[in-house]
Write a protein that holds these residues in place. Structure first.
Motif, PDB file in Angstrom:
ATOM      1  N   TRP A  98       0.828  -1.214   0.000  1.00 58.44           N
ATOM      2  CA  TRP A  98       0.000   0.000   0.000  1.00 58.44           C
ATOM      3  C   TRP A  98       0.867   1.271   0.000  1.00 58.44           C
ATOM      4  CZ3 TRP A  98      -4.740  -0.650   3.861  1.00 58.44           C
ATOM      5  CH2 TRP A  98      -5.553  -1.703   3.389  1.00 58.44           C
ATOM      6  N   GLY A  99       2.151   1.108   0.374  1.00 58.69           N
ATOM      7  CA  GLY A  99       3.028   2.270   0.466  1.00 58.69           C
ATOM      8  C   GLY A  99       2.694   3.171   1.638  1.00 58.69           C
ATOM      9  N   THR A 112     -13.120   1.852   6.658  1.00 59.12           N
ATOM     10  CA  THR A 112     -13.842   1.511   5.424  1.00 59.12           C
ATOM     11  C   THR A 112     -15.134   0.778   5.750  1.00 59.12           C
ATOM     12  OG1 THR A 112     -11.728   1.261   4.277  1.00 59.12           O
ATOM     13  CG2 THR A 112     -13.645   0.223   3.240  1.00 59.12           C
ATOM     14  N   GLU A 113     -16.218   1.130   5.049  1.00 59.21           N
ATOM     15  CA  GLU A 113     -17.419   0.296   5.169  1.00 59.21           C
ATOM     16  C   GLU A 113     -17.407  -0.744   4.056  1.00 59.21           C
ATOM     17  OE1 GLU A 113     -21.420   1.886   6.037  1.00 59.21           O
ATOM     18  OE2 GLU A 113     -22.115   0.485   4.495  1.00 59.21           O
ATOM     19  N   PRO A 132     -10.707   0.925  -1.932  1.00 61.15           N
ATOM     20  CA  PRO A 132     -10.457   1.407  -3.298  1.00 61.15           C
ATOM     21  C   PRO A 132      -9.441   0.506  -4.024  1.00 61.15           C
ATOM     22  CG  PRO A 132      -9.954   3.098  -1.637  1.00 61.15           C
ATOM     23  CD  PRO A 132     -10.301   1.864  -0.895  1.00 61.15           C
ATOM     24  N   PRO A 133      -9.500   0.482  -5.370  1.00 62.70           N
ATOM     25  CA  PRO A 133      -8.638  -0.435  -6.142  1.00 62.70           C
ATOM     26  C   PRO A 133      -7.138  -0.280  -5.850  1.00 62.70           C
ATOM     27  CG  PRO A 133     -10.285   0.593  -7.562  1.00 62.70           C
ATOM     28  CD  PRO A 133     -10.429   1.228  -6.215  1.00 62.70           C
ATOM     29  N   ARG A 134      -6.702   0.928  -5.417  1.00 66.21           N
ATOM     30  CA  ARG A 134      -5.249   1.094  -5.173  1.00 66.21           C
ATOM     31  C   ARG A 134      -4.779   0.227  -4.002  1.00 66.21           C
ATOM     32  NH1 ARG A 134      -7.630   5.737  -3.356  1.00 66.21           N
ATOM     33  NH2 ARG A 134      -7.243   6.427  -1.213  1.00 66.21           N
ATOM     34  N   PRO A 157      -9.093  -7.555  -4.554  1.00 68.60           N
ATOM     35  CA  PRO A 157      -9.882  -6.432  -4.031  1.00 68.60           C
ATOM     36  C   PRO A 157     -10.640  -6.782  -2.751  1.00 68.60           C
ATOM     37  CG  PRO A 157     -11.070  -7.506  -5.811  1.00 68.60           C
ATOM     38  CD  PRO A 157      -9.761  -8.258  -5.662  1.00 68.60           C
ATOM     39  N   TYR A 158     -10.463  -8.005  -2.239  1.00 68.98           N
ATOM     40  CA  TYR A 158     -11.345  -8.516  -1.191  1.00 68.98           C
ATOM     41  C   TYR A 158     -10.714  -8.551   0.195  1.00 68.98           C
ATOM     42  CZ  TYR A 158     -13.842 -10.236  -5.287  1.00 68.98           C
ATOM     43  OH  TYR A 158     -14.487 -10.327  -6.488  1.00 68.98           O
TER      44      TYR A 158
END
Lengths: 208, 289
Positions: A98-99, A112-113, A132-134, A157-158
């Motif tokens: 994720w950086g 996050t929901e 989010p996709p990033r 993404p999960y």
């Protein structure tokens, strides 16, 4: 929307996004509840909804092909809160992907929901979307032979929570004491497709 | 425990409790499970006077032996085998009275793989999501039998059938599986689709209640990668990266990411449950009805 026949009495309805699949799933459940659709199984997945055990597959296929997909239903369901400790062995790897610093992973994840897009892999295992996709992460190069029950994990993404100990290749970021699956409970599954989910840190996030 | 019970003396290689399974929960990741050879399980129930949904024992390869604590009627269907009560041969495929305390031995399959043992009253273990079936993929239902297990029996509700021997199909020398192509046959080269429906395969020894694995020509993909996970049906022919088709049986996963080239007709899956490793397999394309 594309409708693919599957065997003699099933249809696979393919759409272009996970959001569309969730909206279609909600619409198909509504039709089954009102009695205009007779299906033994309605199984949402990443980009599809499977209808199995149909009495009249050709007719249902024709109806679906002609239908407009209604917008996603309002988020009326209550939020399921899962207590979590962000103490997973892959936290550093995820932070690197994720950086961000490690404790930021917890802050972002808990902020996050999520929504259960679909279930699979094991009874009660939900594939949760919302990041989010990033923040997509790859599976581990070498899967673990045993991931403990209650592990909170990421892949693609999960986000998912292992309902019981099993082999697994997801990145482990934390643990929860929530019981995801208990077949003596009604309902047995804590999470089902469409459920909204929040992870609530047991300890304040960002402590040293 | 009451005397309506069955003590397991010899569990055999893999003996499980099976009924009609637990369909309707696939959206929660719960496999359907249930007897692999449905018609055989149904016959075992009819012969013993049980309703169709009663739980029976499903043996694998070498049978099992049990001792009822009260007098029961049993019937063994599916894979033909030698059946004895206290060492005396009795009929296979017919109702048999087993006195309290006697030893019922269901011998190794002479042909086929799985024998079904119906017991009057049915196996009455606690149901999970409406079914008593053992699901080997997800671990739901009772664990496979072990020596010494005691299984509760239900109360008999019907009268056993009056037949000498019920006709049953012989386990297949060649397994012919009728398939309808799709939904993902487009993921394979046209040559691979042709190979699939024209070349012979064999049943792999790695087959189990989850899937009938095959050996034979690898099917070449027209496009690489995995599909996003999608719902799977009973009889789906999934093709993993090694290119050898796998036919999904009762304990199959509810979603998967490998492309499904075709789906086997439900009526042909009972024969698949009885095909021993090495049996030739032919996939025959048929039109959707």
């Amino acid at each position: 929307m594309k409708v693919l026949p599957v065997g003699e009495d099933a249809l696979l309805v393919e759409v272009s996004s996970g959001d569309e699949a969730q909206a279609l799933h909600a619409e198909l459940l509504r039709r089954r509840a009102e009695g205009s659709l007779s299906a033994r199984e309605i199984v949402p997945a990443a980009r599809t909804v499977l209808l199995d055990g149909l009495d009249r597959p050709r007719r249902v296929a024709a109806e679906l092909t002609a239908a407009e997909l209604p917008p996603a239903p309002p988020r009326a369901r209550a939020v399921v809160e899962l207590p979590v400790r962000y103490d997973g062995p892959d936290l550093a790897d995820v932070a690197a992907h994720w950086g961000v610093p490690e404790r930021e992973v917890a802050r972002i994840h808990a902020g996050t929901e999520f929504r259960v897009a679909f279930c699979g892999f094991a009874p009660g295992f939900g594939y949760l979307t919302g990041l989010p996709p990033r923040y997509d992460v790859p599976r581990r190069a070498t899967p673990r032979t045993a991931v403990p029950a209650g592990s909170v994990a990421l892949a693609g993404p999960y986000t998912g929570v292992y309902p019981r100990s099993s082999p697994g290749g997801w990145q482990l970021i934390g643990t929860t004491d929530a019981v995801l699956w208990d077949h003596a409970r009604v309902p047995a599954a804590l999470l089902s497709p469409g459920t909204r989910v929040r992870f609530v840190p047991v300890e304040p996030v960002g402590q040293p | 425990m009451s005397d309506r019970a069955l003590a397991v003396v010899r569990a055999g290689a893999l003996t499980t409790v099976q009924d009609l399974g637990r369909p309707g929960h696939a959206h929660l990741g719960v496999p359907r499970s249930g007897a692999l050879d449905g018609p055989a399980a149904d016959l075992a129930n009819r012969l013993t006077g049980n309703p169709p949904g009663a739980a029976v024992l499903e043996t694998t390869v070498n049978g099992c032996a049990v001792r009822p604590r009260s007098t029961v009627t049993v019937a063994v269907a599916g894979a033909p085998c030698r059946v004895t009560v206290d060492g005396r041969p009795v009929a296979w495929g017919a109702p048999v009275r087993v006195p309290a305390g006697a030893l019922l031995d269901v011998g190794p399959a002479v042909s086929g793989l799985r024998s079904y043992v119906g017991v009057s009253g049915g196996i009455a273990v606690e149901p999970v999501l409406g079914s008593r079936s053992t699901d080997l993929l997800s671990g739901l239902g009772p664990p496979p039998l072990t020596d010494g297990t005691v299984l509760p029996l239900g109360r008999p509700t019907g009268v056993h059938a009056r037949v000498d021997v019920a006709p049953q199909p012989a386990p297949p020398a060649e397994l012919v599986l009728r398939v309808t192509l799709g939904p993902r046959h487009g993921w394979f080269t046209p040559e691979a689709v042709h190979t699939f429906v024209s070349r012979p395969y064999r049943v792999s020894p790695a087959s189990n209640r989850i899937g009938l694995r095959t050996e034979g020509a690898a099917l070449e993909r027209a496009r690489p990668g995995e599909l996003p996970s999608e719902g799977m049906v009973l009889g789906a022919v999934q093709v993993p990266p090694d290119g050898r088709p796998v036919v999904f049986l009762a304990d199959h996963p509810t979603t998967g990411g490998y492309p499904v080239i075709a789906v086997v007709r439900a009526a042909d899956l009972a024969a698949a449950a009885q095909a021993v490793p090495g049996t030739p397999v032919r996939f025959v394309a048929v039109r959707r009805r």
